[in-house]
Design an enzyme around this catalytic site. Structure first.
Site, short mmCIF file in Angstrom:
data_model
loop_
_atom_site.label_atom_id
_atom_site.label_comp_id
_atom_site.label_asym_id
_atom_site.label_seq_id
_atom_site.Cartn_x
_atom_site.Cartn_y
_atom_site.Cartn_z
N HIS A 1 45.01 35.01 37.22
CA HIS A 1 43.91 35.43 36.35
C HIS A 1 43.85 34.52 35.14
CE1 HIS A 1 43.03 37.68 32.52
NE2 HIS A 1 41.89 37.87 33.16
N ASN B 1 26.80 46.73 28.76
CA ASN B 1 25.77 46.71 29.81
C ASN B 1 25.71 45.35 30.49
OD1 ASN B 1 23.75 47.90 31.39
ND2 ASN B 1 22.10 47.17 30.04
#
Length: 349
Positions: A126, A299
Site C-alpha cells: 500500500h 462524497n
C-alpha cells in the site's frame, strides 16, 4: 494569504512557512506523475495485465482518475488512484485533528495504491501520499507499508532500508519516528495484531513542532519523538521534496521483492491462507483507514475509494496456525514490530 515559495515568510508567533501561490498545481502535477510512473512500471512488471482508467468528477468540486489492473500474470488486482478535490467544508475526520481549519474551504490531492498479487509469496503493498490546504492551514501526509502472507526477512529488510534511505536524505529522525508511527497506525486494535511488517507513515507535517502528530501520546512514536529536539526551519519546499523522494522510492522498494517471489510455486494451503489474511486488510480499511473515511465523508467516488479491497477473500472462525509452520512464524515474529533495518546484524550476532 499565499506567498511565493521562493521567499518564505514566517507567520507571526509560529515557525510555519506558507506555501507559494503555485503550491496546488505543483503538488497535483507530481501526484499525477507518480501515478503515471508507477502504472507504467507495474504494467511492464506484470507483462500481461493492463490498467483500465476511469476519470471521474466530484459534484462539489474536483475529481480524479482511477486505474485498475485485473487478472494479470502477477497481480490479481492492482489499483492506483489520483484524486484532486476541493470544497467549502472539511469532513469531521479532518476537523477532529485540525480544528483550526474549521470554517475554511479546503483543497486536497494525492495518489494512493493497493496491489494484491496472485502468488501468496508476493506481499500486498500500500502507498498513499497526500497534501491538504484549508485557509491558512496546510500539511503533507502519507507513507507506504508492506503486508506479507509468508514471511521473508530479507524482503522486510529491503523494503524498510529503501524507505529509510529516502527519509535520511532529509532528516535522520524521519525514519525512526515515521517507522514507529506506521507500526502504530496499521494496527488492528480489535485483533491486537499488526496488519503487516510496516514501513513509514506520517501525517499533519507542516514544519511546526515535533515530528509525531498522531493520536497516541503514550505510544512508542510519541515517546521517541518527544525525546528528540524539534526540527526547525522545515519549509513547505522541504516537506514537498520529502514526499517526492519517498514516493519515488516505492518502485525500488517493492519491485525487487516481486521479482524474487513471483515464480515460487504454491498450492491450495498457501492460497487459502492468503485469502484468510486478506480479511485483515478488509477489516482495517473499512474500520480504521483515514483515506477510506475521508473519501466517503467527502462524497468521493465509491468505486475508487473501495478499490483497495481484494477481489477475493475468506474468513475462518477461530483460526490458529499450526505450530512450527511458516504461518505460525508470520504471527509470532512478522506481525509484531521489529527493527527491520538492523535485522540481519541482530540475527548474525
Amino acid at each position: 494569504m499565499l506567498i511565493n515559495s521562493q521567499t518564505p515568510t514566517k507567520i507571526a508567533k509560529t515557525s510555519q512557512f506558507l506555501p507559494g501561490t503555485d503550491s496546488q498545481p505543483r503538488v497535483s502535477r507530481f501526484m499525477k506523475q507518480l501515478q503515471d510512473e508507477i502504472t507504467e512500471q507495474l504494467t511492464k512488471l506484470d507483462g500481461v495485465g493492463r490498467f483500465h482508467e476511469d476519470s471521474w468528477e466530484r459534484p462539489e468540486g474536483g475529481g480524479g482518475r482511477s486505474r485498475v489492473l485485473r487478472d494479470g500474470a502477477i497481480f490479481e488486482q492492482a489499483g492506483v488512484n489520483f484524486s484532486e478535490v476541493w470544497g467549502s467544508h472539511l469532513p469531521p475526520s479532518i476537523l477532529a485533528q485540525r480544528p483550526e481549519a474549521a470554517g475554511h474551504g479546503f483543497y486536497a490531492t494525492g495518489t494512493s495504491l493497493v496491489l494484491h498479487p496472485k502468488n501468496p509469496y508476493v506481499p500486498t503493498v500500500h502507498l498513499n501520499y497526500r497534501y491538504f490546504e484549508a485557509g491558512p492551514v496546510w500539511w503533507f501526509g502519507g507513507g507506504a507499508d508492506l503486508t506479507p502472507y509468508y514471511p521473508f526477512a530479507e524482503d522486510a529488510v529491503h523494503f524498510h532500508k529503501t524507505l529509510k534511505e529516502a527519509c535520511d536524505q532529509h532528516h535522520l529522525e524521519y525514519y525512526p519516528v515515521f517507522k514507529r508511527w506506521c507500526d502504530e497506525y496499521f494496527y488492528l486494535k480489535h485483533r491486537q495484531e499488526s496488519r503487516g511488517v510496516g514501513g513509514i507513515f506520517f501525517d499533519y507535517q507542516d514544519g511546526q513542532g515535533l515530528l509525531y502528530c498522531g493520536s497516541d501520546p503514550n505510544g512508542q512514536a510519541a515517546t521517541y519523538s518527544n525525546q528528540q529536539d524539534a526540527p526547525v526551519g522545515r519549509s513547505w519546499e522541504d516537506l514537498f521534496t520529502l514526499v517526492q523522494d519517498c514516493g519515488k522510492a516505492f518502485l525500488p522498494a517493492y519491485v525487487p521483492i516481486v521479482e524474487r517471489r513471483q515464480g515460487k510455486k504454491y498450492g491450495d494451503r498457501e492460497r487459502n491462507f492468503q485469502l484468510y489474511r486478506r480479511g485483515r486488510y478488509v477489516e482495517f480499511n473499512l474500520v480504521y483507514d483515514r483515506g477510506t473515511i475521508f473519501g466517503l465523508q467527502t462524497n468521493g467516488r465509491t468505486e475508487s475509494i473501495l478499490m483497495s479491497l481484494p477481489p477475493l477473500v475468506r474468513w475462518e472462525y477461530g483460526y490458529q496456525p499450526e505450530p512450527n509452520t511458516p504461518e505460525a512464524e508470520l504471527y509470532e515474529t512478522f506481525l509484531k514490530p521489529q527493527d527491520w533495518v538492523n535485522w540481519k546484524l541482530e540475527t548474525l550476532k
